[in-house]
Design a protein around this motif. Structure first.
Motif, PDB file in Angstrom:
ATOM      1  N   MET A 528      23.677  -5.449  34.529  1.00  0.00           N
ATOM      2  CA  MET A 528      23.964  -4.951  35.871  1.00  0.00           C
ATOM      3  C   MET A 528      25.124  -5.711  36.501  1.00  0.00           C
ATOM      4  SD  MET A 528      22.135  -2.388  36.342  1.00  0.00           S
ATOM      5  CE  MET A 528      22.648  -2.136  38.039  1.00  0.00           C
ATOM      6  N   GLY A 529      25.785  -6.521  35.707  1.00  0.00           N
ATOM      7  CA  GLY A 529      26.952  -7.228  36.212  1.00  0.00           C
ATOM      8  C   GLY A 529      28.147  -6.293  36.370  1.00  0.00           C
ATOM      9  N   THR A 533      29.160  -2.695  34.203  1.00  0.00           N
ATOM     10  CA  THR A 533      29.095  -1.401  34.901  1.00  0.00           C
ATOM     11  C   THR A 533      30.476  -0.761  35.014  1.00  0.00           C
ATOM     12  OG1 THR A 533      29.256  -2.536  37.050  1.00  0.00           O
ATOM     13  CG2 THR A 533      27.046  -2.047  36.199  1.00  0.00           C
ATOM     14  N   LEU A 534      31.521  -1.584  35.174  1.00  0.00           N
ATOM     15  CA  LEU A 534      32.869  -1.020  35.212  1.00  0.00           C
ATOM     16  C   LEU A 534      33.244  -0.431  33.852  1.00  0.00           C
ATOM     17  CD1 LEU A 534      34.972  -3.612  37.270  1.00  0.00           C
ATOM     18  CD2 LEU A 534      34.049  -1.427  38.028  1.00  0.00           C
ATOM     19  N   ALA A 535      32.877  -1.125  32.783  1.00  0.00           N
ATOM     20  CA  ALA A 535      33.224  -0.639  31.447  1.00  0.00           C
ATOM     21  C   ALA A 535      32.503   0.662  31.122  1.00  0.00           C
ATOM     22  CB  ALA A 535      32.895  -1.711  30.401  1.00  0.00           C
ATOM     23  N   ILE A 584      25.640   7.762  40.609  1.00  0.00           N
ATOM     24  CA  ILE A 584      24.238   7.896  41.040  1.00  0.00           C
ATOM     25  C   ILE A 584      23.319   7.129  40.094  1.00  0.00           C
ATOM     26  CG2 ILE A 584      22.340   9.550  41.213  1.00  0.00           C
ATOM     27  CD1 ILE A 584      24.309  11.558  42.355  1.00  0.00           C
ATOM     28  N   LEU A 585      23.584   7.235  38.813  1.00  0.00           N
ATOM     29  CA  LEU A 585      22.738   6.561  37.824  1.00  0.00           C
ATOM     30  C   LEU A 585      22.782   5.043  38.016  1.00  0.00           C
ATOM     31  CD1 LEU A 585      21.011   7.645  35.473  1.00  0.00           C
ATOM     32  CD2 LEU A 585      22.922   7.145  33.955  1.00  0.00           C
ATOM     33  N   PHE A 586      23.975   4.489  38.170  1.00  0.00           N
ATOM     34  CA  PHE A 586      24.100   3.047  38.341  1.00  0.00           C
ATOM     35  C   PHE A 586      23.548   2.595  39.694  1.00  0.00           C
ATOM     36  CE2 PHE A 586      27.390   2.972  34.907  1.00  0.00           C
ATOM     37  CZ  PHE A 586      26.758   2.019  34.133  1.00  0.00           C
ATOM     38  N   THR A 587      23.711   3.413  40.721  1.00  0.00           N
ATOM     39  CA  THR A 587      23.164   3.060  42.035  1.00  0.00           C
ATOM     40  C   THR A 587      21.643   2.971  41.977  1.00  0.00           C
ATOM     41  OG1 THR A 587      25.031   4.107  43.160  1.00  0.00           O
ATOM     42  CG2 THR A 587      23.031   3.754  44.452  1.00  0.00           C
ATOM     43  N   ASN A 605      32.613   1.401  40.529  1.00  0.00           N
ATOM     44  CA  ASN A 605      32.080   2.045  39.324  1.00  0.00           C
ATOM     45  C   ASN A 605      32.749   3.392  39.074  1.00  0.00           C
ATOM     46  OD1 ASN A 605      30.345  -0.054  38.752  1.00  0.00           O
ATOM     47  ND2 ASN A 605      28.567   0.902  39.720  1.00  0.00           N
ATOM     48  N   ALA A 606      32.896   4.179  40.117  1.00  0.00           N
ATOM     49  CA  ALA A 606      33.546   5.479  39.958  1.00  0.00           C
ATOM     50  C   ALA A 606      35.043   5.326  39.734  1.00  0.00           C
ATOM     51  CB  ALA A 606      33.284   6.348  41.185  1.00  0.00           C
TER      52      ALA A 606
END
Length: 672
Positions: A528-529, A533-535, A584-587, A605-606
Motif C-alpha cells: 500500500m506504499g 500503487t503508482l506502478a 476506486i479499487l486502491f481507495t 494513482n490515476a
C-alpha cells in the motif's frame, strides 16, 4: 461535480452517435470549397516547410539555395494554428497549366556550395540531405505524395512525409541532390460543366540527374521555346537525357536516368533544376474523396489494428470491472450489512465494539487534505484539460478539423482550453469551498495562471531553441501576442466567471461528520506504499491506450496523418473508465487499511498513467534517430509538458471518482 461531467459526456456521446452516419465522409465542410480550372489555366504549386525525423526542426524551403520566383517568394496568409505547427506556405517558381504536359522544363541554375571534402564543413544542402529532410509541396491544397521507382521492386507511392530533397550513396557515401521532379497530377472533370476540371491527386517522383551545361554557350532561338506554354530555356544541356532533347514528347523515367553513362547530381557546385508535368484524368475519383487515400495512408495502417487496440482496452476494462464486482461489491455488501445490523446478543454487541475496516475512519475520511489550495487548483485545471480534450476529439470525429484545414486542430485545442476555463474555475471554487479554504482569490488566480504560465514558459524556451536553429517552429512575435490575448482575454475571465458561480454554490455535502481530532493512521503494508500503487495504478490504464499512443506520436513527430478520431474517442473513454476503476479499487484497499489520506493518493494513482506515457515516449524517441541537442530539448520539453497535462487530467478523474465512491459507501451505513 461528477454528475455534471457524466451528463456532459453522455450528451456528447449521444450527439456523436446521432451524427456519425451524417458526417462519416464530412472531410469537407462549409468553407472548404472546391476550385475548378479550365484547360490551359495556371495551377499554382506552393512549397511548405521541410521536415525530418532526424532533426525534428522544420526548415523554411528557401533556407536552402533552391530556385525562387522571379519577384521573390510570397507567403500565404496563415492562421495561428499553422504558425504553431511550423507551416510556412510560400509561392514557388514552378509553373503548371491545366491539362498541359511539360517535358524537362528548365527552372534555374543555382550554386549549392562547396564540394564535400574531409575536414571541411559541408554546405547547407549536404547537411540537410544527411539529416533526411523532405520537401512538402502543395497543389490546390493537396500535399505531395512520393513515388519511389527502382529495378528491384514495383513502384510504390507514400502519401505522407513528402519526398526527400536528396540521398546519400551507399557506395561512396556522397550526398546527391534530387534536381529533377516528375509532377504527376490527376484531375476529375466536373459533372454538368464543360471545360471545368478539379485536382484530385498530386504525386512527385524525384530524380537526381547530372546535367552538363556551359553557361557561355548561348541558347539558340530554335531551342529557346518549346511551345507557347513552356518556360524559356536557361541553358543548353550537353548530355541531355531523352526527355530533355529538343522536341521530345517523352517524360523522364527511371530507365532514362539510370542508363549507361548517366550519373546522379552531386549536392555541390552549380546545379540545373528541371521538371516534368504529367496530367492524368481520373473519372472514378471525385473531388470529395480526394483526401481519403491520404488519411488512411493508402492502407498502410489497417483499421483492424485500431479495433485490436480497442479490443485490448475493453479486455482490461472488463477485467477491472470483474475485480470490482468480485471484490468491492461482495465485500461492501457484507460490510454494509454488518455495520447496519442491530446487535441483539451480547456477542454481537461485543463485535460492534471491536469494529474494523473502512467504517473506523468514518470521522476522518472527508477530512480536508494537506495543501487543499493546490489540490483544488490541480483538480480545476484537470477538469479544464479533460473538457478541452473531449470537445476536440468529438468535433474532430464530426469532421470539423479536417487536415484540409491546416492549423484548425491546434486552434480548436487553444479555443476549447480557453473557453473551458469556466469549468476549471467552477471545480476549483467548489472544492476549495468544501475544504473551507479562505484564500479564494489566490485559488482562482492560480487556476487562471498556474498551468498556462508553465506552458507558456516552456513554449518560450522551445521558441528560443527553434529560433537559434533557424527553424519554422519559431513563432513570430505577433502570434505570441495573439496567444497572450487569448490567455488573458478569454481564458482568465472564463476562469473567474466559473469561480464566481462555484463559490455561490453550497459546499459539497458529506454523509458523515468529521471529527475535530485526527485519527492516527496505523503502519501500512508495503503493497500500500506510494511506489507500488503508482506502478500498478498506471500500468493498466496505459495498457489500454498504448497502441493508439504510437500513432498519435507518429502524427506529431513523423508527419503521419491521424484522422481516426472515432477510435480515439473510444480509447479516450476507456482510458478514463480504467483510471476511475483502478482508483476506486486502491481507495477501498486504503480505507480498509484505516488510511484516510486518500485525496492526494487518488490523484497520484490515476495520474501515474502519465509516467508510463513519458517512459514510452523515451522508447519511441529512439525510432526517430534524432541526434542534435536541439531535437532532444524540443522533444522532451513538449512531451514532458504533455505528460504533465495528462497527469493533472487523470488526477482529477481519480479524485472525482474516489469522492463519489466514498460518498456512496459512507452514505449507506448508519453512524452512531
Amino acid at each position: 461535480m461528477v454528475s455534471v461531467c457524466s451528463t456532459r459526456s453522455s450528451m456528447l456521446w449521444i450527439a456523436l452517435l446521432w451524427l456519425h452516419y451524417e458526417v462519416a465522409n464530412a472531410y469537407y465542410l462549409p468553407g472548404v470549397n472546391p476550385q475548378s480550372f479550365a484547360e490551359g489555366t495556371q495551377v499554382k504549386l506552393k512549397v511548405n516547410k521541410m521536415t525530418s525525423t532526424k532533426s525534428l526542426m522544420p526548415l523554411d524551403y528557401y533556407h536552402l539555395p533552391f530556385c525562387r520566383p522571379l519577384n521573390g517568394p510570397e507567403q500565404d496568409n496563415e492562421n495561428l494554428g499553422e504558425f504553431l505547427a511550423g507551416d510556412r506556405i510560400e509561392s514557388s517558381p514552378y509553373v503548371l497549366y491545366m491539362k498541359r504536359d511539360m517535358f524537362c522544363e528548365q527552372l534555374c541554375i543555382n550554386n549549392l556550395g562547396r564540394d564535400e571534402q574531409r575536414g571541411v564543413q559541408p554546405n547547407k544542402v549536404v547537411k540537410a540531405i544527411r539529416r533526411e529532410y523532405h520537401n512538402n509541396w502543395i497543389v490546390d491544397n493537396l500535399p505531395s505524395a512520393h513515388r519511389v521507382d527502382d529495378k528491384e521492386s514495383e513502384p510504390t507511392t507514400r502519401y505522407w512525409h513528402g519526398f526527400p530533397i536528396g540521398f546519400v550513396s551507399d557506395s561512396g557515401g556522397k550526398a546527391y541532390i534530387n534536381n529533377h521532379v516528375n509532377l504527376e497530377i490527376m484531375y476529375h472533370p466536373v459533372e454538368h460543366e464543360t471545360n471545368s476540371y478539379r485536382v484530385v491527386r498530386f504525386t512527385v517522383e524525384p530524380f537526381s540527374v547530372q546535367h552538363e551545361f556551359d553557361l557561355e554557350t548561348p541558347v539558340t532561338e530554335d531551342e529557346k521555346l518549346k511551345s507557347d506554354s513552356m518556360l524559356d530555356k536557361v541553358v543548353g544541356i550537353k548530355n541531355p537525357i531523352k526527355s530533355c532533347e529538343s522536341g521530345s514528347q517523352e517524360h523522364t523515367s527511371y530507365d532514362m536516368v539510370m542508363a549507361d553513362g548517366r550519373f546522379p547530381q552531386l549536392a555541390s557546385g552549380r546545379v540545373l533544376f528541371t521538371y516534368d508535368v504529367i496530367w492524368k484524368e481520373n473519372p472514378d475519383l471525385p473531388w470529395a474523396s480526394r483526401w481519403d487515400i491520404y488519411l488512411n495512408m493508402d492502407g498502410a495502417i489497417p483499421a483492424r489494428i485500431h479495433w485490436l487496440s480497442i479490443g485490448n482496452s475493453l479486455i482490461i476494462v472488463l477485467v477491472l470491472s470483474g475485480m470490482i464486482a468480485a471484490i468491492l461489491v461482495r465485500n461492501l455488501r457484507r460490510d454494509i450489512n454488518r455495520y447496519n445490523r442491530l446487535a441483539i446478543s451480547d456477542e454481537e454487541k461485543q463485535e460492534d465494539l471491536e469494529e474494523y475496516g473502512w467504517k473506523l475512519v468514518h470521522a476522518d475520511v472527508f477530512r480536508p487534505p494537506s495543501h487543499p489550495l493546490f489540490l483544488s487548483v490541480a483538480c480545476g485545471t484537470g477538469a479544464q484539460i479533460m473538457c478541452m480534450c473531449l470537445l476536440t476529439i468529438v468535433f474532430s470525429a464530426m469532421g470539423f478539423m479536417s487536415p484540409a484545414r491546416r492549423g484548425h486542430l491546434l486552434m480548436a485545442e487553444l479555443f476549447f482550453f480557453a473557453a473551458m476555463g469556466c469549468v476549471g474555475g467552477y471545480v476549483t471554487a467548489r472544492l476549495y469551498k468544501t475544504f473551507k479554504g479562505k484564500s479564494w482569490q489566490k485559488a482562482t488566480v492560480f487556476t487562471a495562471l498556474g498551468f498556462p504560465s508553465l506552458t507558456f514558459a516552456v513554449f518560450i524556451i522551445m521558441n528560443i531553441v527553434a529560433f537559434s536553429q533557424h527553424s519554422t517552429d519559431a513563432v513570430p512575435v505577433l502570434m505570441i501576442v495573439v496567444l497572450i490575448l487569448l490567455w488573458f482575454g478569454i481564458s482568465t475571465p472564463s476562469v473567474f466567471l466559473g469561480a464566481y458561480f462555484g463559490y455561490r454554490e453550497e459546499s459539497i455535502e458529506f454523509p458523515v461528520n468529521t471529527s475535530s481530532i485526527p485519527r492516527q493512521v496505523p503502519d501500512q503494508p508495503w503493497f500500500m506504499g506510494i511506489p507500488f500503487t503508482l506502478a500498478i495504478g498506471g500500468i493498466l490504464p496505459f495498457g489500454s491506450c498504448f497502441v493508439e499512443m504510437y500513432y498519435m506520436l507518429a502524427s506529431v513527430w513523423m508527419d503521419y496523418y491521424y484522422y481516426v478520431f472515432g477510435f480515439l474517442f473510444l480509447v479516450f473513454l476507456i482510458l478514463l473508465i480504467t483510471c476511475a476503476e483502478i482508483t476506486i479499487l486502491f481507495t477501498y484497499f486504503q480505507l480498509c487499511s484505516e488510511d484516510y489520506h486518500w485525496w492526494w493518493r487518488s490523484f497520484s494513482n490515476a495520474g501515474s498513467t502519465a509516467i508510463y506515457v513519458f517512459l514510452y515516449s523515451i522508447v519511441y524517441f529512439r525510432q526517430l534517430e534524432a541526434s542534435t541537442l536541439a531535437s532532444y530539448v524540443m522533444y522532451f520539453g513538449y512531451m514532458g509538458l504533455a505528460c504533465l497535462g495528462l497527469f493533472i487530467m487523470l488526477g482529477f478523474v481519480g479524485v472525482s471518482t474516489s469522492l463519489y465512491f466514498n460518498k456512496v459507501i459512507f452514505g449507506s451505513i448508519k453512524i452512531d
